[in-house]
Write an enzyme that holds these catalytic residues in place. Structure first.
Site, PDB file in Angstrom:
ATOM      1  N   ASP A  54      -2.277   9.397 -10.221  1.00 20.50           N
ATOM      2  CA  ASP A  54      -2.212   8.301 -11.180  1.00 20.50           C
ATOM      3  C   ASP A  54      -0.766   7.986 -11.565  1.00 20.50           C
ATOM      4  O   ASP A  54      -0.388   6.819 -11.723  1.00 20.50           O
ATOM      5  CB  ASP A  54      -3.006   8.647 -12.440  1.00 20.50           C
ATOM      6  CG  ASP A  54      -4.511   8.564 -12.229  1.00 20.50           C
ATOM      7  OD1 ASP A  54      -4.932   8.022 -11.186  1.00 20.50           O
ATOM      8  OD2 ASP A  54      -5.265   9.037 -13.098  1.00 20.50           O
ATOM      9  N   ASP A  94      -4.761   2.289  -4.395  1.00 20.10           N
ATOM     10  CA  ASP A  94      -3.292   2.357  -4.337  1.00 20.10           C
ATOM     11  C   ASP A  94      -2.706   1.117  -3.661  1.00 20.10           C
ATOM     12  O   ASP A  94      -1.613   1.161  -3.113  1.00 20.10           O
ATOM     13  CB  ASP A  94      -2.860   3.621  -3.580  1.00 20.10           C
ATOM     14  CG  ASP A  94      -3.389   3.653  -2.141  1.00 20.10           C
ATOM     15  OD1 ASP A  94      -4.589   3.397  -1.961  1.00 20.10           O
ATOM     16  OD2 ASP A  94      -2.615   3.938  -1.221  1.00 20.10           O
ATOM     17  N   ASP A 109       0.848  -1.194   0.000  1.00 19.21           N
ATOM     18  CA  ASP A 109       0.000   0.000   0.000  1.00 19.21           C
ATOM     19  C   ASP A 109       0.883   1.244   0.000  1.00 19.21           C
ATOM     20  O   ASP A 109       1.886   1.316   0.718  1.00 19.21           O
ATOM     21  CB  ASP A 109      -0.901  -0.009   1.238  1.00 19.21           C
ATOM     22  CG  ASP A 109      -1.835   1.182   1.263  1.00 19.21           C
ATOM     23  OD1 ASP A 109      -2.810   1.171   0.485  1.00 19.21           O
ATOM     24  OD2 ASP A 109      -1.580   2.122   2.037  1.00 19.21           O
TER      25      ASP A 109
END
Length: 318
Positions: free
Chosen positions: A213, A239, A196
């Protein structure tokens, strides 16, 4: 005027697939026994699953062939000289496609018994029938192949995440289940990681979604660049990323995860006019044990990830 002369007036015999190299003497009586029919645009000559006993020889106009329905793209168009309905005439089975008039014109309608009579009296006509049939088979093969390639392409688009190039969660659920089952049955170790990006919401709020992004893409590429092709990688969502490493115990997986963490922390995020500072990741590592299912494996990796977060982020935890 005989029908033979009418046909010759519209289309030379050598232009008709079925009549190529057939003598006029062989054709005279058969052609004169056929009907000549005017066809209008949109008229349906053949329908799927319908019984057909007639061969349609196109003298003028154009026909189109649809496999599924009339709204689907045509798989073929037929020009003057070509024929339609030959398969159902020869094998006596229901038709498999729509044949629709695209441009008005005229067809010669040859009943089934006349088709067989012509093939019996003329070797050239019999050869022409075989040539027509082989062409249809080749066309069907091309259509099937193209459809299979399209389906594979659509399946790929359905299982690959566009932003990262990694596989998505749909693919992960399918493949991970197989890997877990194989690991337990064979006794081969399997380690998994949940990764993560730290403080991603704050990064996204500060620099905007486009930079967010770019950060996700950069982390994904860094993960892919530092793992073997045999390692399963997927974007788990948002993410988060998931990695499954076959043949590796947890201790080895912790070392691999640490290398990934360091690589991400050393990779700037592309930006103009200057790259942004690297983001960091937290990684949870777990192993597969007997009795584990996919949900158990994911839950174990997720719990390890939360421990890494609780210990201050930018670290690996088991």
């Amino acid at each position: 005027m005989s029908k033979m002369m009418q046909v010759l007036g519209e289309l030379p015999l050598e232009r008709v697939q079925l009549f190529r190299d057939v003598t006029r003497e062989s054709l005279q009586g058969i052609v004169d026994s056929c009907d000549l029919r005017e066809i209008a645009s949109g008229e349906i000559l053949l329908r799927p699953e319908s019984v057909n006993h007639e061969l349609f020889i196109l003298l003028a106009g154009r026909l189109r062939v649809h496999l599924k329905d009339l709204d689907s793209d045509p798989v073929a168009t037929l020009e003057p000289g070509e024929v339609a309905g030959e398969l159902s005439v020869l094998d006596g089975k229901p038709t498999s496609a729509y044949v629709v008039v695209d441009e008005p014109g005229r067809v010669m309608v040859m009943p089934r018994e006349l088709v067989w009579s012509l093939a019996t009296v003329s070797h050239a006509a019999a050869c022409n029938l075989l040539t027509i049939l082989s062409g249809r088979v080749r066309q069907a093969d091309r259509t099937i192949t193209e459809q299979m390639l399209r389906e594979r392409s659509f399946h790929c688009y359905g299982t690959v995440d566009a932003l990262t190039g990694m596989h998505n969660r749909y693919w992960l659920n399918d493949m991970l289940g197989r890997m877990v089952t194989r690991s337990i049955r064979s006794g081969t170790p399997l380690a998994v990681m949940m990764i993560d990006i730290d403080n991603f919401k704050e990064f996204d709020d500060s620099y905007g979604h486009l930079c967010g992004d770019r950060a996700i893409h950069t982390v994904a590429q860094t993960i892919l660049d530092n793992l073997r092709p045999t390692v399963l990688t997927a974007r788990y969502g948002g993410d988060e990323f998931f990695v499954a490493v076959p043949g590796v115990v947890v201790g080895q997986a912790l070392e691999i995860a640490e290398r990934l963490r360091e690589a991400v922390a050393a990779t700037p995020i592309p930006h103009s006019p200057a790259p942004l500072a690297p983001v960091t990741v937290s990684i949870g590592v777990a192993g597969v044990s007997s009795g584990h299912g996919v949900d158990d494996v994911i839950a174990a990796a997720d719990a390890a990830l939360y421990r890494a977060k609780a210990l201050g982020r930018n670290r690996v935890s088991q």
